[in-house]
Write a protein that holds these residues in place. Structure first.
Motif, PDB file in Angstrom:
ATOM      1  N   THR A 216       2.490  12.995  -1.026  1.00 28.47           N
ATOM      2  CA  THR A 216       1.418  13.415  -2.065  1.00 28.47           C
ATOM      3  C   THR A 216       0.145  13.340  -1.530  1.00 28.47           C
ATOM      4  N   GLU A 217      -0.138  12.175  -0.553  1.00 27.30           N
ATOM      5  CA  GLU A 217      -1.540  12.100  -0.205  1.00 27.30           C
ATOM      6  C   GLU A 217      -1.910  13.421   0.805  1.00 27.30           C
TER       7      GLU A 217
ATOM      8  N   GLU B 210       0.880  -1.265  -0.022  1.00 23.53           N
ATOM      9  CA  GLU B 210      -0.061   0.003   0.134  1.00 23.53           C
ATOM     10  C   GLU B 210       0.907   1.071   0.070  1.00 23.53           C
TER      11      GLU B 210
ATOM     12  N   ASP C 223      11.752  13.186  -1.806  1.00 22.11           N
ATOM     13  CA  ASP C 223      10.422  12.987  -1.489  1.00 22.11           C
ATOM     14  C   ASP C 223       9.610  14.068  -1.438  1.00 22.11           C
TER      15      ASP C 223
ATOM     16  N   GLY D 140       4.581   8.651  -1.036  1.00 16.44           N
ATOM     17  CA  GLY D 140       3.112   8.463  -1.195  1.00 16.44           C
ATOM     18  C   GLY D 140       2.387   9.016   0.048  1.00 16.44           C
TER      19      GLY D 140
ATOM     20  N   GLN E 191       2.477   3.105  -2.098  1.00 15.09           N
ATOM     21  CA  GLN E 191       2.354   4.073  -3.069  1.00 15.09           C
ATOM     22  C   GLN E 191       1.035   4.431  -3.244  1.00 15.09           C
ATOM     23  N   ASN E 192      -0.012   3.986  -2.730  1.00 16.15           N
ATOM     24  CA  ASN E 192      -1.440   4.188  -2.841  1.00 16.15           C
ATOM     25  C   ASN E 192      -1.949   3.958  -1.345  1.00 16.15           C
ATOM     26  N   GLN E 193      -1.992   5.141  -0.526  1.00 16.69           N
ATOM     27  CA  GLN E 193      -2.491   5.061   0.776  1.00 16.69           C
ATOM     28  C   GLN E 193      -3.764   5.855   0.830  1.00 16.69           C
ATOM     29  N   SER E 194      -4.471   5.873  -0.126  1.00 21.99           N
ATOM     30  CA  SER E 194      -5.942   6.630  -0.170  1.00 21.99           C
ATOM     31  C   SER E 194      -6.879   5.974   1.227  1.00 21.99           C
TER      32      SER E 194
ATOM     33  N   ALA F 156       9.392   4.102  -0.867  1.00 16.33           N
ATOM     34  CA  ALA F 156       8.184   4.474  -1.476  1.00 16.33           C
ATOM     35  C   ALA F 156       7.091   5.019  -0.519  1.00 16.33           C
ATOM     36  N   MET F 157       6.922   4.568   0.507  1.00 18.16           N
ATOM     37  CA  MET F 157       5.937   5.120   1.692  1.00 18.16           C
ATOM     38  C   MET F 157       5.968   6.629   1.784  1.00 18.16           C
TER      39      MET F 157
END
Length: 430
Positions: free
Chosen positions: A236-237, A203, A259, A233, A205-208, A229-230
Motif C-alpha cells: 500500500t505504501e 510498525e 495483499d 502495509g 501496518q504503518n510503514q511511513s 500484515a507487513m
C-alpha cells in the motif's frame, strides 16, 4: 527361489496391512496461526494443508491405510505459545511443524533429544540444509538462502548490479534477518549497496517512516522479506509513494494474492519468488473438491483456493505425506514412528513422474533430499502480479548453492559449537 520371493513379498504386504489395522492414526500436529497479526497469511496456508490431509483420509483412508490425525495447535505466531504447543504435542507426534523461524530456533535443540523431525517447508533456519549437522530438521523443498539467491539472479538478469542500490525491507524478526548473510555476500561480490530497512512488529501496518527513507535513498530495487500484515502495509505504501512496482520483489511469503488485491491494477509488476504455483485445474484440486469441499469439510472458499498460499499449503502436506509413504515402504509397516519418518523425509524423491501421479504437475518443481541435503533446493519461479492474479514470468530458476555452501557449513558448525554437546551424523557423507 521364485516361490520364496513371492512369499517374502506377500509377507511385506501383509505386515503393512497388519500395521494399518493396528494403527488408529498417525499424529501430525501443525502449530497453526489462524489468529494474530499474521492470520491473513496463516489461514489460507492452514486450510490448504488441512484439506489435503482430509482428502487423503476420505479418498485413501490416509496414507498406507492409516488415517492422518492432522490436529492444529494455535500459536498466534507467538514463539512462547509455539514452544508450549510443541511440548503439548510431542508425546505422540511423529513430526512437528513449527510455522515460524522463531519457534523453529527454539525447538531445534529439543528435537535432537525428543527425536522428532521438524518439517518446515520453505522456512526456518537456513543452515538446516546441512543434514549432517541438523539430523532432525527439514526445510524442503527450498530454503530462504535459495530464495535470496534466486531474487538476486533475477535482478541481475535485468542488468549488472554494479553500483546499484538495493533496499532490503524486512520484518525485524528472526524470519526477516535470515537472508542477510547471503545478501551481504552477494552485495560484496556483485558490487551493489545493500540497504537494510527493518520493520518492527508494531510498525507493520504503518510503514511511513520506512517508505520516507526509501523515497530519500531512491534505491534501484526494493527486496521485501515480509509476512502477515507487513505485506499489505508495504504494498500500500509503495503504491502511495508511486514506487515503480516492477522494481519491487518479495520472498515467497510476500506473494499473497489478498495483499495485492487491495491495490489491484496499481500493484501490476510486483514480483515474488515462489517454489509453488496454484492450479485450480490440477487433479489434486479436483479430488479435494470431490472429497472435501463437496462433503462440507473445508474452511476455505473458491477465491482463496485459487490463490498462491492455499496451493502452497496443499504442496506442504504433500511433502509430509510423501515422507510418510517413503518410510512405510522402506520399513514395511504402516504405523511408522517419528524416527522412521525422519528417514522418509531424508529420502524423498519427488520426480516429475511422481508429481503427475499426485495430480500436482507444475505446482512445485521436482526435488530430492538426502542424508546431507535436507532442503532439496527445488528452485522455483518468479511470479508477477498482473492486476488480478500472480502469473509465472520466468522459467524454472535454480539456486546457486555453491555460492553460500561455505556460509552454511560455517553457520552449522558455529551452531553446533554454541549448543555443545551437539550430535553430528558422522556416517553421513557429502
Amino acid at each position: 527361489m521364485k516361490n520364496f520371493a513371492k512369499l517374502a513379498a506377500a509377507a511385506v504386504v501383509a505386515s503393512v496391512v497388519a500395521g494399518a489395522a493396528m494403527a488408529e492414526s498417525l499424529y501430525t500436529p501443525n502449530l497453526s496461526y489462524r489468529t494474530g497479526p499474521f492470520a491473513a497469511t496463516g489461514i489460507p496456508l492452514m486450510n490448504g494443508q488441512k484439506d489435503y490431509m482430509s482428502m487423503l483420509n476420505a479418498r485413501d483412508g490416509g496414507v498406507g491405510g492409516v488415517e492422518i490425525a492432522f490436529e492444529e495447535c494455535e500459536t498466534g505466531y507467538s514463539t512462547e505459545k509455539g514452544v508450549e504447543c510443541y511440548e503439548k504435542t510431542k508425546g505422540k507426534a511423529i513430526v512437528t511443524q513449527p510455522w515460524s523461524t522463531g519457534i523453529t530456533l527454539q525447538v531445534l535443540p529439543k528435537t535432537n533429544i525428543d527425536m522428532i523431525p521438524i518439517l518446515a517447508p520453505g522456512y526456518g533456519f537456513s543452515p538446516m540444509m546441512d543434514g549432517k549437522t541438523f539430523q532432525w530438521a527439514f526445510n524442503a523443498p527450498s530454503g530462504y538462502w535459495d530464495g535470496a539467491d534466486m531474487i538476486v539472479q533475477f535482478i541481475e538478469s535485468e542488468g549488472s548490479l554494479e553500483g546499484k542500490k538495493v533496499a532490503f525491507l524486512h520484518l525485524d524478526h528472526p524470519f526477516g534477518k535470515e537472508p542477510l548473510p547471503v545478501l551481504e555476500a552477494a552485495a560484496a561480490e556483485k558490487g551493489f549497496e545493500l540497504l537494510p530497512i527493518p520493520v518492527g512488529l508494531k510498525e507493520m501496518q504503518n510503514q511511513s517512516a520506512q517508505w520516507l527513507q526509501i523515497r530519500r535513498e531512491r534505491p534501484d530495487y526494493v527486496v521485501m522479506w515480509g509476512w502477515g500484515a507487513m505485506n499489505a502495509g508495504a504494498i500500500t505504501e509503495a503504491v502511495k509513494t508511486k514506487f515503480d512496482m516492477s522494481k519491487m520483489l518479495g520472498i515467497w511469503w510476500s506473494g499473497h494474492d489478498a495483499d495485492l488485491a487491495i491495490v489491484g491494477d496499481k500493484g501490476k509488476g510486483y514480483k515474488s519468488i515462489s517454489w509453488s504455483f496454484p492450479d485450480v485445474d490440477a487433479g489434486v484440486m479436483a479430488d479435494i473438491k470431490k472429497h472435501v469441499v463437496d462433503a462440507g469439510m473445508t474452511e476455505s472458499n473458491e477465491t482463496e483456493m485459487s490463490g498462491v498460499f492455499y496451493g502452497r499449503g496443499v504442496v506442504m502436506s504433500m511433502i509430509l505425506a510423501e515422507g510418510i509413504k517413503v518410510a512405510q515402504d522402506h520399513f514395511g509397516e504402516a504405523n511408522i514412528n517419528a524416527e522412521q519418518l525422519r528417514w522418509g523425509l531424508e529420502n524423498l524423491n519427488v520426480t516429475e513422474e511422481r508429481l503427475a501421479e499426485l495430480g500436482m504437475s507444475g505446482m512445485v518443481p521436482p526435488f530430492a533430499t538426502s542424508c546431507a541435503n535436507h532442503t532439496g533446493h527445488s528452485g522455483g519461479w518468479m511470479l508477477e502480479w498482473d492486476g488480478a492474479k500472480f502469473v509465472k514470468v520466468s522459467d524454472h530458476l535454480t539456486p546457486n548453492t555453491a555460492s553460500y555452501s561455505d556460509i552454511a557449513m560455517k553457520s552449522a558448525a558455529d551452531y553446533a559449537t554454541a549448543n555443545a554437546p551437539w550430535p553430528v551424523n558422522e556416517e553421513c557423507g557429502g
